[in-house]
Design a protein around this motif. Structure first.
Motif, PDB file in Angstrom:
ATOM      1  N   MET A   8       0.828  -1.206   0.000  1.00  0.00           N
ATOM      2  CA  MET A   8       0.000   0.000   0.000  1.00  0.00           C
ATOM      3  C   MET A   8       0.861   1.255   0.000  1.00  0.00           C
ATOM      4  O   MET A   8       0.569   2.226  -0.708  1.00  0.00           O
ATOM      5  N   LEU A   9       1.942   1.228   0.794  1.00  0.00           N
ATOM      6  CA  LEU A   9       2.829   2.395   0.847  1.00  0.00           C
ATOM      7  C   LEU A   9       3.464   2.655  -0.510  1.00  0.00           C
ATOM      8  O   LEU A   9       3.499   3.803  -0.981  1.00  0.00           O
ATOM      9  N   GLU A  10       3.955   1.624  -1.151  1.00  0.00           N
ATOM     10  CA  GLU A  10       4.587   1.791  -2.457  1.00  0.00           C
ATOM     11  C   GLU A  10       3.592   2.324  -3.488  1.00  0.00           C
ATOM     12  O   GLU A  10       3.930   3.168  -4.323  1.00  0.00           O
ATOM     13  N   GLU A  11       2.363   1.841  -3.419  1.00  0.00           N
ATOM     14  CA  GLU A  11       1.345   2.310  -4.348  1.00  0.00           C
ATOM     15  C   GLU A  11       1.038   3.792  -4.118  1.00  0.00           C
ATOM     16  O   GLU A  11       0.952   4.578  -5.062  1.00  0.00           O
ATOM     17  N   LEU A  12       0.884   4.191  -2.850  1.00  0.00           N
ATOM     18  CA  LEU A  12       0.577   5.581  -2.536  1.00  0.00           C
ATOM     19  C   LEU A  12       1.736   6.499  -2.885  1.00  0.00           C
ATOM     20  O   LEU A  12       1.522   7.620  -3.374  1.00  0.00           O
TER      21      LEU A  12
END
Length: 381
Positions: A8-12
């Protein structure tokens, strides 16, 4: 940080890095960052967005005061953000500039404040100087040096393509680089390399490509090994450099193990609409097969599956056809990782902005691995 949080962090981070985002897109990104606010990596983003007023109310003075009152580790990301904000607000001094430079050496960058960063104002001054020098030699410029323009990058290997792969199924991975159509024949010198975080993962590949009019892509040298498993369970970045000047990059992801070809049993498929940047929690149970085109970004397909009992990576094959003209809207597979107790997962397709869907009836066919095909329709009105 667990695997899901990392994903999720990488996507955001990737979404936030885009320029020219709409207000509602920043609002969505900010909301989703707040769900990860227990992570140290997320805090600089939240402070930066509050400082800039991106996705939330602008509070520059409050943000600076809060950061000043915190005990910040030297050379940390959030320390760098504090110094960056202080200098942007013209409340810093030469000592703060030196401290920021040390933070930059430790990995801090303008990715939080983006174009508003003090680092960008410094680099712009340097660019202006270089431009002045270049203009003196402008007479040497000719059409033979026409710039090759980068569009996007995807990856392929062993019959698979996209941005997500499994280490046991890929021996060598290549980057497929898409460019604007070439107008006349030219030679393009390309250096490319794979990075694991800030560290080089592969050797440097140097190639020259003889491009012809109409060419729209080229393929780089591959990297891996003949025994597979060269890549680990993490995010990598492939960087390409055109003619020793412009550098472009694209992240890709690897899971451990191999794809489970048989897939998992799908009990039911439901559809819902939500944001292109990710399915909002409030939308995930609002099932429908009719969607208003003016407000529609992504249609998500939610699969209810039998729990796999172990960590599993599956392929979800999805084809969508617009019935009015029998045109294929989407026909690809999606790689998805399931935990041992996963009972539902979802993936979406669509557009980054509202109002781009053609109205009409759409038919979809969906299959997981070698399992049964599920078919259905939905309407955009």
């Amino acid at each position: 940080m667990d695997f899901f949080e990392q994903f999720m962090l990488e996507e955001l981070e990737s979404l936030y890095a885009n320029d020219n985002l709409e207000t509602y897109e920043y609002q969505d990104i900010y909301e989703r960052f707040t769900h990860l606010d227990h992570l140290e990596e997320v805090k600089p983003y939240l402070y930066a967005m509050r400082f800039l007023g991106k996705g939330t109310k602008a509070e520059p003075d409050n943000v600076l005061h809060e950061l000043e009152s915190m005990e910040l580790s030297p050379d940390s990301q959030i320390k760098g953000l504090y110094l960056d904000i202080k200098l942007v607000m013209k409340k810093g001094n030469s000592d703060d500039i030196e401290k920021l430079e040390k933070c930059v050496e430790s990995g801090y960058s303008e990715k939080y404040l983006k174009a508003a960063s003090y680092l960008c104002s410094e680099s712009e001054s340097e660019v202006d100087d270089d431009d002045d020098e270049y203009e003196e030699d402008d007479g040497d410029f000719s059409d033979d040096n026409e710039k090759v323009r980068f569009k996007s990058m995807t990856f392929e290997g062993c019959g698979y393509s996209g941005y997500r792969f499994t280490s046991g199924d890929i021996d060598y991975l290549n980057a497929k680089v898409f460019i604007e159509p070439i107008k006349k024949a030219c030679t393009l010198s390309v250096r490319s390399q794979i990075y694991d975080g800030d560290e080089p993962f592969s050797k440097v590949f140097s190639n020259e490509y003889q491009l012809k009019p109409g060419d729209t892509w080229f393929r780089t040298t591959g990297w891996g090994n003949k025994n597979f498993y060269a890549y680990k369970n993490k995010t990598y970045q492939w960087r390409v450099e055109f003619d020793g000047k412009d550098v472009y990059s694209q992240n890709f992801y690897f899971y451990d193990g191999k794809i489970k070809k048989s897939g998992v049993t799908v009990k039911d498929v439901k559809l819902f609409a939500s944001k292109a940047s990710g399915a909002l929690e409030a939308d995930r149970d609002r099932y429908s097969t009719t969607f208003e085109g003016e407000d529609l970004e992504y249609v998500y397909f939610k699969l209810f599956v039998e729990e796999p009992g172990e960590e599993t990576v599956i392929q979800i094959f999805l084809k969508i056809v617009r019935m009015e003209d029998d045109s294929v809207f989407y026909d690809k597979y999606i790689l998805h990782r399931l935990d041992a107790k996963t009972y539902a997962c979802w993936n979406g397709v669509g557009f980054n902005k509202k109002g781009k869907w053609d109205k009409g009836l759409y038919k979809y066919s969906l299959r997981v691995g070698s399992g049964n095909t599920h078919e259905g329709t939905f309407t955009v009105y």
